[in-house]
Design a protein around this motif. Structure first.
Motif, PDB file in Angstrom:
ATOM      1  N   HIS A 114      21.563 -17.248  12.950  1.00 58.80           N
ATOM      2  CA  HIS A 114      19.903 -17.372  12.362  1.00 58.80           C
ATOM      3  C   HIS A 114      19.908 -16.990  10.924  1.00 58.80           C
ATOM      4  O   HIS A 114      20.354 -15.787  10.447  1.00 58.80           O
ATOM      5  N   GLY A 115      19.711 -17.800   9.928  1.00 56.61           N
ATOM      6  CA  GLY A 115      19.825 -17.223   8.620  1.00 56.61           C
ATOM      7  C   GLY A 115      18.285 -17.654   8.031  1.00 56.61           C
ATOM      8  O   GLY A 115      17.397 -18.473   8.219  1.00 56.61           O
ATOM      9  N   SER A 116      18.002 -16.737   7.076  1.00 56.72           N
ATOM     10  CA  SER A 116      16.551 -16.707   6.257  1.00 56.72           C
ATOM     11  C   SER A 116      17.160 -16.657   4.772  1.00 56.72           C
ATOM     12  O   SER A 116      17.472 -15.389   4.413  1.00 56.72           O
ATOM     13  N   GLY A 117      17.211 -17.293   3.805  1.00 56.38           N
ATOM     14  CA  GLY A 117      17.389 -17.036   2.509  1.00 56.38           C
ATOM     15  C   GLY A 117      16.532 -17.554   1.426  1.00 56.38           C
ATOM     16  O   GLY A 117      15.507 -18.255   1.412  1.00 56.38           O
ATOM     17  N   SER A 118      16.559 -16.821  -0.022  1.00 58.24           N
ATOM     18  CA  SER A 118      15.738 -16.842  -0.832  1.00 58.24           C
ATOM     19  C   SER A 118      16.293 -16.672  -2.059  1.00 58.24           C
ATOM     20  O   SER A 118      17.297 -16.042  -2.015  1.00 58.24           O
ATOM     21  N   VAL A 119      15.760 -17.178  -3.233  1.00 56.62           N
ATOM     22  CA  VAL A 119      16.640 -17.045  -4.544  1.00 56.62           C
ATOM     23  C   VAL A 119      15.621 -16.167  -5.386  1.00 56.62           C
ATOM     24  O   VAL A 119      14.444 -16.295  -5.599  1.00 56.62           O
ATOM     25  N   ASP A 120      16.273 -14.889  -5.969  1.00 55.27           N
ATOM     26  CA  ASP A 120      15.315 -13.767  -6.514  1.00 55.27           C
ATOM     27  C   ASP A 120      15.015 -14.290  -8.075  1.00 55.27           C
ATOM     28  O   ASP A 120      15.680 -15.249  -8.368  1.00 55.27           O
ATOM     29  N   GLN A 121      14.434 -13.368  -8.688  1.00 52.02           N
ATOM     30  CA  GLN A 121      14.290 -13.632 -10.020  1.00 52.02           C
ATOM     31  C   GLN A 121      15.445 -13.799 -11.100  1.00 52.02           C
ATOM     32  O   GLN A 121      15.465 -14.642 -12.033  1.00 52.02           O
ATOM     33  N   SER A 122      16.491 -13.136 -10.598  1.00 49.96           N
ATOM     34  CA  SER A 122      17.682 -13.279 -11.334  1.00 49.96           C
ATOM     35  C   SER A 122      18.624 -14.429 -10.921  1.00 49.96           C
ATOM     36  O   SER A 122      19.683 -14.536 -11.645  1.00 49.96           O
ATOM     37  N   GLY A 123      18.097 -15.403 -10.017  1.00 52.71           N
ATOM     38  CA  GLY A 123      18.847 -16.626  -9.869  1.00 52.71           C
ATOM     39  C   GLY A 123      20.078 -16.318  -8.571  1.00 52.71           C
ATOM     40  O   GLY A 123      20.795 -17.137  -8.311  1.00 52.71           O
ATOM     41  N   THR A 124      19.729 -15.072  -8.098  1.00 52.85           N
ATOM     42  CA  THR A 124      20.746 -14.783  -7.089  1.00 52.85           C
ATOM     43  C   THR A 124      20.130 -15.245  -5.617  1.00 52.85           C
ATOM     44  O   THR A 124      19.018 -14.767  -5.272  1.00 52.85           O
ATOM     45  N   LEU A 125      21.220 -15.916  -4.881  1.00 49.50           N
ATOM     46  CA  LEU A 125      20.572 -16.043  -3.368  1.00 49.50           C
ATOM     47  C   LEU A 125      20.763 -15.023  -2.405  1.00 49.50           C
ATOM     48  O   LEU A 125      21.910 -14.172  -2.400  1.00 49.50           O
ATOM     49  N   VAL A 126      19.726 -14.471  -1.879  1.00 48.20           N
ATOM     50  CA  VAL A 126      19.661 -13.426  -0.918  1.00 48.20           C
ATOM     51  C   VAL A 126      19.610 -14.038   0.423  1.00 48.20           C
ATOM     52  O   VAL A 126      18.622 -14.594   0.946  1.00 48.20           O
ATOM     53  N   LEU A 127      20.563 -13.845   1.189  1.00 46.78           N
ATOM     54  CA  LEU A 127      20.755 -14.571   2.639  1.00 46.78           C
ATOM     55  C   LEU A 127      20.824 -13.472   3.652  1.00 46.78           C
ATOM     56  O   LEU A 127      21.914 -12.684   3.540  1.00 46.78           O
ATOM     57  N   GLU A 128      19.891 -13.396   4.425  1.00 46.49           N
ATOM     58  CA  GLU A 128      19.884 -12.519   5.680  1.00 46.49           C
ATOM     59  C   GLU A 128      20.083 -13.116   6.920  1.00 46.49           C
ATOM     60  O   GLU A 128      19.676 -14.199   7.151  1.00 46.49           O
ATOM     61  N   GLN A 129      21.191 -12.586   7.619  1.00 51.71           N
ATOM     62  CA  GLN A 129      21.307 -13.457   9.008  1.00 51.71           C
ATOM     63  C   GLN A 129      21.462 -12.620  10.202  1.00 51.71           C
ATOM     64  O   GLN A 129      21.964 -11.422   9.953  1.00 51.71           O
ATOM     65  N   LEU A 138      23.269  -8.078  19.060  1.00 54.53           N
ATOM     66  CA  LEU A 138      22.836  -8.912  17.932  1.00 54.53           C
ATOM     67  C   LEU A 138      23.298  -8.039  16.850  1.00 54.53           C
ATOM     68  O   LEU A 138      23.090  -6.882  16.832  1.00 54.53           O
ATOM     69  N   ARG A 139      23.695  -8.608  15.630  1.00 51.21           N
ATOM     70  CA  ARG A 139      24.222  -7.812  14.525  1.00 51.21           C
ATOM     71  C   ARG A 139      23.527  -8.880  13.299  1.00 51.21           C
ATOM     72  O   ARG A 139      23.295  -9.761  13.430  1.00 51.21           O
ATOM     73  N   LYS A 140      23.304  -7.919  12.318  1.00 51.94           N
ATOM     74  CA  LYS A 140      22.667  -8.374  10.995  1.00 51.94           C
ATOM     75  C   LYS A 140      23.635  -8.333   9.986  1.00 51.94           C
ATOM     76  O   LYS A 140      24.511  -7.385   9.910  1.00 51.94           O
ATOM     77  N   ARG A 141      23.605  -9.005   8.973  1.00 53.37           N
ATOM     78  CA  ARG A 141      24.432  -9.097   7.611  1.00 53.37           C
ATOM     79  C   ARG A 141      23.643  -9.663   6.641  1.00 53.37           C
ATOM     80  O   ARG A 141      22.794 -10.453   6.663  1.00 53.37           O
ATOM     81  N   SER A 142      24.237  -9.303   5.269  1.00 47.63           N
ATOM     82  CA  SER A 142      23.516  -9.748   3.965  1.00 47.63           C
ATOM     83  C   SER A 142      24.556 -10.204   2.969  1.00 47.63           C
ATOM     84  O   SER A 142      25.474  -9.805   3.005  1.00 47.63           O
ATOM     85  N   TRP A 143      24.210 -11.674   2.549  1.00 51.75           N
ATOM     86  CA  TRP A 143      25.032 -12.133   1.456  1.00 51.75           C
ATOM     87  C   TRP A 143      24.140 -12.230   0.126  1.00 51.75           C
ATOM     88  O   TRP A 143      22.845 -12.313   0.208  1.00 51.75           O
ATOM     89  N   HIS A 144      24.986 -12.006  -0.769  1.00 50.07           N
ATOM     90  CA  HIS A 144      24.176 -12.102  -2.263  1.00 50.07           C
ATOM     91  C   HIS A 144      25.111 -13.119  -2.873  1.00 50.07           C
ATOM     92  O   HIS A 144      26.202 -12.712  -3.289  1.00 50.07           O
ATOM     93  N   ILE A 145      24.639 -14.251  -3.462  1.00 48.47           N
ATOM     94  CA  ILE A 145      25.653 -15.160  -4.178  1.00 48.47           C
ATOM     95  C   ILE A 145      24.711 -15.506  -5.510  1.00 48.47           C
ATOM     96  O   ILE A 145      23.654 -16.086  -5.515  1.00 48.47           O
ATOM     97  N   ARG A 146      25.507 -15.535  -6.517  1.00 46.69           N
ATOM     98  CA  ARG A 146      24.910 -16.134  -7.867  1.00 46.69           C
ATOM     99  C   ARG A 146      26.151 -16.982  -8.501  1.00 46.69           C
ATOM    100  O   ARG A 146      27.368 -16.690  -8.349  1.00 46.69           O
ATOM    101  N   LEU A 147      25.311 -17.697  -9.291  1.00 42.70           N
ATOM    102  CA  LEU A 147      26.371 -18.770 -10.020  1.00 42.70           C
ATOM    103  C   LEU A 147      27.030 -17.914 -11.183  1.00 42.70           C
ATOM    104  O   LEU A 147      26.121 -17.454 -12.054  1.00 42.70           O
ATOM    105  N   ILE A 148      28.001 -18.223 -11.638  1.00 41.32           N
ATOM    106  CA  ILE A 148      28.726 -17.400 -12.712  1.00 41.32           C
ATOM    107  C   ILE A 148      29.560 -18.442 -13.589  1.00 41.32           C
ATOM    108  O   ILE A 148      30.085 -18.193 -14.765  1.00 41.32           O
TER     109      ILE A 148
END
Length: 223
Positions: A114-129, A138-148
């Protein structure tokens, strides 16, 4: 987007042929007959012969298990020039992934993400799963993805021991990183024509050997 069995497809191509267990058994029985003949000629070597036969039997099972993982590759019929995969759009909002994980010497294990994502002011996707793998807690993890760059992304993953590299070509997103414990991972996610679902195929290796494969379908539930 799970960080952890590929078990289909007609479109899959084999990377390494999987030796039939029947062939391995034929070789095992041939060796057994050979060792019995040696044991009759030299009774003192009987124990050594049995030891070698046992080791070969274990090796047969291991080879077959490894082949079950290694014989599956990425389906070739899923790639397309459009729609173009934009992870900052697809993973923004709520997503759900369901699939099966296959590890060597193990039965397939269901995986739900199950994921919940949002794009912050810097344009980075913050995805919590939140990840459910079989009967594990149950375990949790976090992604941070940005266009370069053009179709090139960089990021981080709480499960990874280093940076996450991401490239996009048409509807296919390729993610590569190394998991904690030194497991190199290649993840291929194919966006469907509807733009709201995707096929995720993840290949996990150790010392050059494929040790696990994940086949997952991801659905975008909300924006």
């Amino acid at each position: 987007m799970a960080s952890i069995s590929l078990q289909e497809h007609g479109a899959c191509r084999r990377v390494y042929p999987s030796p039939p267990m029947s062939h391995l058994l034929i070789v095992w029985f041939w060796l057994a007959d050979k060792y019995v003949r040696v044991a009759r000629a030299k009774p003192s070597d009987f124990a050594k012969s049995i030891h070698h036969m046992s080791r070969f039997g274990i090796m047969c099972v291991l080879i077959q298990s490894l082949a079950g993982c290694a014989s599956i590759s990425v389906p070739q019929g899923l790639a397309a020039s459009s729609p173009v995969f934009d992870p900052l759009i697809f993973f923004a909002g709520r997503t759900e992934g369901r699939g099966n994980l296959r590890k060597i010497l193990s039965s397939p294990t269901p995986v739900i993400v199950h994921g919940s994502g949002s794009v912050d002011q810097s344009g980075t996707l913050v995805l919590e799963q939140e990840v459910l793998e079989g009967e594990k807690p149950l375990r949790k993890r976090s992604w941070h993805i940005r266009l370069i760059g053009q179709n090139i992304y960089a990021g981080s993953l709480s499960d990874a021991s280093g940076p996450v590299k991401i490239s996009v070509e048409g509807n296919r997103m390729h993610i590569s990183f190394t998991m904690d414990g030194g497991f190199p991972v290649d993840q291929y996610i194919f966006l469907a024509a509807d733009g709201r679902s995707a096929k995720n195929i993840m290949l996990v290796h150790k010392l050059g050997i494929r040790v696990a494969v994940l086949d997952e379908k991801i659905i975008k539930i909300s924006e």
